[in-house]
Design a protein around this motif. Structure first.
Motif, PDB file in Angstrom:
ATOM      1  N   ARG A 269       0.829  -1.198   0.000  1.00  0.00           N
ATOM      2  CA  ARG A 269       0.000   0.000   0.000  1.00  0.00           C
ATOM      3  C   ARG A 269       0.863   1.246   0.000  1.00  0.00           C
ATOM      4  O   ARG A 269       2.005   1.237   0.449  1.00  0.00           O
ATOM      5  CB  ARG A 269      -0.907   0.012   1.230  1.00  0.00           C
ATOM      6  N   ALA A 270       0.280   2.327  -0.479  1.00  0.00           N
ATOM      7  CA  ALA A 270       0.910   3.651  -0.401  1.00  0.00           C
ATOM      8  C   ALA A 270      -0.082   4.585   0.276  1.00  0.00           C
ATOM      9  O   ALA A 270      -1.219   4.732  -0.183  1.00  0.00           O
ATOM     10  CB  ALA A 270       1.254   4.169  -1.796  1.00  0.00           C
ATOM     11  N   ASP A 271       0.353   5.211   1.367  1.00  0.00           N
ATOM     12  CA  ASP A 271      -0.541   6.125   2.082  1.00  0.00           C
ATOM     13  C   ASP A 271       0.310   7.103   2.875  1.00  0.00           C
ATOM     14  O   ASP A 271       1.532   6.999   2.926  1.00  0.00           O
ATOM     15  CB  ASP A 271      -1.486   5.351   3.004  1.00  0.00           C
ATOM     16  N   GLY A 272      -0.352   8.038   3.539  1.00  0.00           N
ATOM     17  CA  GLY A 272       0.363   9.093   4.234  1.00  0.00           C
ATOM     18  C   GLY A 272       1.094   8.636   5.478  1.00  0.00           C
ATOM     19  O   GLY A 272       2.098   9.238   5.874  1.00  0.00           O
ATOM     20  N   TRP A 273       0.611   7.562   6.115  1.00  0.00           N
ATOM     21  CA  TRP A 273       1.220   7.097   7.358  1.00  0.00           C
ATOM     22  C   TRP A 273       0.789   5.668   7.641  1.00  0.00           C
ATOM     23  O   TRP A 273      -0.250   5.210   7.152  1.00  0.00           O
ATOM     24  CB  TRP A 273       0.820   8.002   8.520  1.00  0.00           C
ATOM     25  N   HIS A 274       1.577   4.963   8.442  1.00  0.00           N
ATOM     26  CA  HIS A 274       1.218   3.616   8.886  1.00  0.00           C
ATOM     27  C   HIS A 274       2.020   3.294  10.135  1.00  0.00           C
ATOM     28  O   HIS A 274       3.107   3.849  10.353  1.00  0.00           O
ATOM     29  CB  HIS A 274       1.505   2.584   7.789  1.00  0.00           C
ATOM     30  N   TYR A 275       1.492   2.385  10.942  1.00  0.00           N
ATOM     31  CA  TYR A 275       2.150   2.091  12.215  1.00  0.00           C
ATOM     32  C   TYR A 275       3.485   1.374  12.066  1.00  0.00           C
ATOM     33  O   TYR A 275       4.259   1.287  13.027  1.00  0.00           O
ATOM     34  CB  TYR A 275       1.227   1.275  13.125  1.00  0.00           C
ATOM     35  N   VAL A 276       3.819   0.871  10.884  1.00  0.00           N
ATOM     36  CA  VAL A 276       5.110   0.190  10.712  1.00  0.00           C
ATOM     37  C   VAL A 276       6.271   1.173  10.550  1.00  0.00           C
ATOM     38  O   VAL A 276       7.434   0.773  10.588  1.00  0.00           O
ATOM     39  CB  VAL A 276       5.087  -0.759   9.493  1.00  0.00           C
ATOM     40  N   ILE A 277       5.980   2.454  10.356  1.00  0.00           N
ATOM     41  CA  ILE A 277       7.042   3.445  10.130  1.00  0.00           C
ATOM     42  C   ILE A 277       7.737   3.761  11.454  1.00  0.00           C
ATOM     43  O   ILE A 277       7.105   4.247  12.394  1.00  0.00           O
ATOM     44  CB  ILE A 277       6.466   4.730   9.508  1.00  0.00           C
ATOM     45  N   GLU A 278       9.036   3.475  11.506  1.00  0.00           N
ATOM     46  CA  GLU A 278       9.803   3.743  12.720  1.00  0.00           C
ATOM     47  C   GLU A 278      11.081   4.518  12.428  1.00  0.00           C
ATOM     48  O   GLU A 278      11.819   4.857  13.347  1.00  0.00           O
ATOM     49  CB  GLU A 278      10.148   2.424  13.423  1.00  0.00           C
TER      50      GLU A 278
ATOM     51  N   MET B 169      -1.497   4.961  15.065  1.00  0.00           N
ATOM     52  CA  MET B 169      -1.768   6.189  14.326  1.00  0.00           C
ATOM     53  C   MET B 169      -2.079   5.849  12.873  1.00  0.00           C
ATOM     54  O   MET B 169      -1.375   5.067  12.240  1.00  0.00           O
ATOM     55  CB  MET B 169      -0.565   7.122  14.412  1.00  0.00           C
ATOM     56  N   THR B 170      -3.147   6.439  12.331  1.00  0.00           N
ATOM     57  CA  THR B 170      -3.533   6.217  10.943  1.00  0.00           C
ATOM     58  C   THR B 170      -3.045   7.368  10.068  1.00  0.00           C
ATOM     59  O   THR B 170      -2.532   8.377  10.561  1.00  0.00           O
ATOM     60  CB  THR B 170      -5.055   6.116  10.824  1.00  0.00           C
ATOM     61  N   ALA B 171      -3.246   7.212   8.756  1.00  0.00           N
ATOM     62  CA  ALA B 171      -2.871   8.277   7.819  1.00  0.00           C
ATOM     63  C   ALA B 171      -3.671   9.549   8.090  1.00  0.00           C
ATOM     64  O   ALA B 171      -3.148  10.661   7.981  1.00  0.00           O
ATOM     65  CB  ALA B 171      -3.082   7.804   6.382  1.00  0.00           C
ATOM     66  N   LYS B 172      -4.933   9.397   8.454  1.00  0.00           N
ATOM     67  CA  LYS B 172      -5.752  10.571   8.739  1.00  0.00           C
ATOM     68  C   LYS B 172      -5.335  11.234  10.050  1.00  0.00           C
ATOM     69  O   LYS B 172      -5.351  12.467  10.172  1.00  0.00           O
ATOM     70  CB  LYS B 172      -7.237  10.188   8.772  1.00  0.00           C
ATOM     71  N   ASP B 173      -4.953  10.444  11.033  1.00  0.00           N
ATOM     72  CA  ASP B 173      -4.400  10.999  12.268  1.00  0.00           C
ATOM     73  C   ASP B 173      -3.145  11.812  11.968  1.00  0.00           C
ATOM     74  O   ASP B 173      -2.955  12.911  12.508  1.00  0.00           O
ATOM     75  CB  ASP B 173      -4.046   9.881  13.261  1.00  0.00           C
ATOM     76  N   TYR B 174      -2.293  11.261  11.119  1.00  0.00           N
ATOM     77  CA  TYR B 174      -1.059  11.960  10.775  1.00  0.00           C
ATOM     78  C   TYR B 174      -1.365  13.271  10.052  1.00  0.00           C
ATOM     79  O   TYR B 174      -0.723  14.296  10.321  1.00  0.00           O
ATOM     80  CB  TYR B 174      -0.169  11.083   9.904  1.00  0.00           C
ATOM     81  N   ALA B 175      -2.338  13.244   9.150  1.00  0.00           N
ATOM     82  CA  ALA B 175      -2.706  14.465   8.429  1.00  0.00           C
ATOM     83  C   ALA B 175      -3.200  15.544   9.397  1.00  0.00           C
ATOM     84  O   ALA B 175      -2.897  16.733   9.227  1.00  0.00           O
ATOM     85  CB  ALA B 175      -3.770  14.160   7.379  1.00  0.00           C
ATOM     86  N   GLY B 176      -3.969  15.148  10.407  1.00  0.00           N
ATOM     87  CA  GLY B 176      -4.404  16.106  11.422  1.00  0.00           C
ATOM     88  C   GLY B 176      -3.247  16.599  12.263  1.00  0.00           C
ATOM     89  O   GLY B 176      -3.147  17.791  12.573  1.00  0.00           O
ATOM     90  N   TRP B 177      -2.355  15.678  12.627  1.00  0.00           N
ATOM     91  CA  TRP B 177      -1.194  16.047  13.431  1.00  0.00           C
ATOM     92  C   TRP B 177      -0.292  17.028  12.675  1.00  0.00           C
ATOM     93  O   TRP B 177       0.130  18.041  13.226  1.00  0.00           O
ATOM     94  CB  TRP B 177      -0.411  14.778  13.793  1.00  0.00           C
ATOM     95  N   VAL B 178      -0.024  16.753  11.406  1.00  0.00           N
ATOM     96  CA  VAL B 178       0.897  17.596  10.649  1.00  0.00           C
ATOM     97  C   VAL B 178       0.264  18.952  10.321  1.00  0.00           C
ATOM     98  O   VAL B 178       0.975  19.950  10.169  1.00  0.00           O
ATOM     99  CB  VAL B 178       1.378  16.865   9.374  1.00  0.00           C
ATOM    100  N   ALA B 179      -1.063  19.025  10.247  1.00  0.00           N
ATOM    101  CA  ALA B 179      -1.729  20.316  10.049  1.00  0.00           C
ATOM    102  C   ALA B 179      -1.496  21.225  11.259  1.00  0.00           C
ATOM    103  O   ALA B 179      -1.147  22.406  11.115  1.00  0.00           O
ATOM    104  CB  ALA B 179      -3.217  20.112   9.812  1.00  0.00           C
ATOM    105  N   VAL B 180      -1.688  20.671  12.451  1.00  0.00           N
ATOM    106  CA  VAL B 180      -1.443  21.462  13.660  1.00  0.00           C
ATOM    107  C   VAL B 180       0.038  21.810  13.781  1.00  0.00           C
ATOM    108  O   VAL B 180       0.398  22.928  14.172  1.00  0.00           O
ATOM    109  CB  VAL B 180      -1.919  20.700  14.915  1.00  0.00           C
ATOM    110  N   ARG B 181       0.916  20.872  13.423  1.00  0.00           N
ATOM    111  CA  ARG B 181       2.353  21.144  13.455  1.00  0.00           C
ATOM    112  C   ARG B 181       2.717  22.289  12.512  1.00  0.00           C
ATOM    113  O   ARG B 181       3.614  23.079  12.812  1.00  0.00           O
ATOM    114  CB  ARG B 181       3.133  19.885  13.062  1.00  0.00           C
ATOM    115  N   SER B 182       2.038  22.376  11.371  1.00  0.00           N
ATOM    116  CA  SER B 182       2.303  23.477  10.439  1.00  0.00           C
ATOM    117  C   SER B 182       1.967  24.814  11.087  1.00  0.00           C
ATOM    118  O   SER B 182       2.738  25.779  10.996  1.00  0.00           O
ATOM    119  CB  SER B 182       1.484  23.292   9.160  1.00  0.00           C
ATOM    120  N   ILE B 183       0.807  24.869  11.732  1.00  0.00           N
ATOM    121  CA  ILE B 183       0.407  26.094  12.431  1.00  0.00           C
ATOM    122  C   ILE B 183       1.403  26.415  13.541  1.00  0.00           C
ATOM    123  O   ILE B 183       1.867  27.546  13.687  1.00  0.00           O
ATOM    124  CB  ILE B 183      -1.014  25.938  13.009  1.00  0.00           C
TER     125      ILE B 183
END
Length: 395
Positions: free
Chosen positions: A267-276, A295-309
């Motif tokens: 699979r290709a996606d924004g995030w996955h729990y295997v990434i270390e 953490m899911t790809a959508k969780d990561y997208a929310g996390w990185v949005a707040v990190r951008s701010i």
């Protein structure tokens, strides 16, 4: 004065000096309040989907919560405070009412997980000085032709996911594809992106089939799927099943012993729990400890949005959109976000440039873009909709 007394006084004065420096540093920052609103529709999971594949109820929102907590960890020393509030509703009128009320109360940052029609209505309802972050919608049209003002995309687009797999196939010299897709709107959107990617990389569809059955494959997969995937020689099976209705049964059940890629298998996606890698294990551990799930790809997208701010506010010590947005879109902005490279936003359509991990259920396999896929501006722009392919010129 003996040696012990001198050492005691030295330590004592050092502590006073450090405290004074800390106080002066803290007091030099003005107080900044950053309020964030999260707007979502409820998670809907078919009863045919196994429990272990069901989407979490707080998908996306959990990532926002963790990021706000992280931001306040450093913000307390800088005179900055972050809050977030969330609303989940499948009624766009109710969401609009909530968003307007939040705006009147001072909220200017909105993180949204809505389909394209809902997102268009919401963007029209809010003044232009409200900045929206799309953390869940993968629709290519939002990056290509439906050019909404002041909206940034931290979620991957369908084309970014497809291009990552297409590059991997090209690198491995796998060109002949058996294409299987479902019937949902999300499946059709990913299917369109997939066909465009295969055409771009000169890869050939040997056979294409649509899975439109309601068969319970948990007992019959080994009998039905080999017949369904029967065709002349192909290099791999590309499956598109965003709802997890059948795709999980395809690996190891194809007519020919071939790899499965797409929404299942590789699979290709924004995030996955295997990434270390790149220090991300600490992010994974903190998230799992707090929410008792990966953490899911959508969780990561929310996390990185707040990190951008948070990154922009930390540098600027200001939280107003008129100051923050130009900085985020400038060349000065670079975001460290556990992906091995500094991330930036594309100035034409607001898409977050990012590497795309390729993984299976147990390991990270690779990360796109791959070596050899060059781009005149930024190699990350080899993934997804490039400037020449987009009608958007937002920033």
């Amino acid at each position: 004065m003996d040696k012990a007394t001198r050492q005691f006084k030295t330590k004592h004065y050092t502590r006073i000096l450090l405290a004074l420096v800390g106080w002066l540093t803290f007091s030099s920052y003005a107080s900044v309040q950053v309020d964030i609103g999260v707007l979502r529709v409820p998670v809907e999971t078919s009863t045919a989907v196994p429990e272990y594949l069901a989407e979490p109820e707080n998908n996306g929102e959990a990532g926002v919560e963790l990021a706000v907590s992280d931001a306040n960890g450093t913000g307390k020393f800088l005179g900055q405070n972050y809050t977030f509030r969330a609303e989940t509703n499948d009624d766009i009128t109710a969401l609009n009412t909530t968003a307007k009320a939040w705006y009147d109360e001072g909220v200017r940052y909105f993180l949204v997980d809505l389909d394209t029609p809902f997102l268009q209505v919401l963007r029209k309802a809010l003044p232009d000085d409200a900045l929206l972050f799309n953390i869940g919608n993968q629709d290519d049209a939002l990056r290509r032709s439906v050019c909404l003002p002041n909206i940034l995309h931290t979620a991957l687009s369908y084309t970014m996911r497809a291009d990552a797999l297409g590059q991997w196939m090209r690198a491995r010299r796998l060109n002949d594809v058996f294409l299987v897709s479902g019937t949902t709107a999300e499946d059709n959107a990913f299917l369109t992106a997939t066909k465009q990617t295969l055409k771009k990389f000169n890869q050939k569809i040997i056979e294409e089939k649509v899975w439109n059955f309601d068969t319970d494959l948990r007992r019959t997969a080994s009998a039905e799927l080999p017949l369904f995937t029967q065709a002349r020689d192909y290099d791999l099976v590309w499956v598109i099943d965003e709802s997890n209705l059948f795709g999980q049964h395809l690996p190891y059940n194809t007519w020919l012993p071939r790899p499965v890629v797409g929404t299942h298998g590789l699979r290709a996606d924004g995030w996955h729990y295997v990434i270390e890698q790149w220090g991300s294990i600490q992010l994974q551990n903190r998230f799992t400890k707090q929410f008792d799930r990966p953490m899911t790809a959508k969780d990561y997208a929310g996390w990185v949005a707040v990190r951008s701010i948070n990154e922009a506010v930390t540098v600027l010590n200001k939280g107003d959109i008129e100051t923050v947005l130009p900085f985020i879109m400038s060349e000065k902005f670079q975001l460290a976000a556990y992906k091995g490279r500094k991330l930036t936003y594309r100035p034409w359509n607001g898409q977050l440039r990012q590497t795309v991990p390729l993984f299976d259920s147990q390991a990270l396999v690779a990360s796109a873009p791959f070596e050899g896929f060059l781009h005149p501006r930024n190699e990350l722009d080899s993934l997804g909709i490039d400037e020449a392919q987009s009608q958007c010129r937002q920033f």
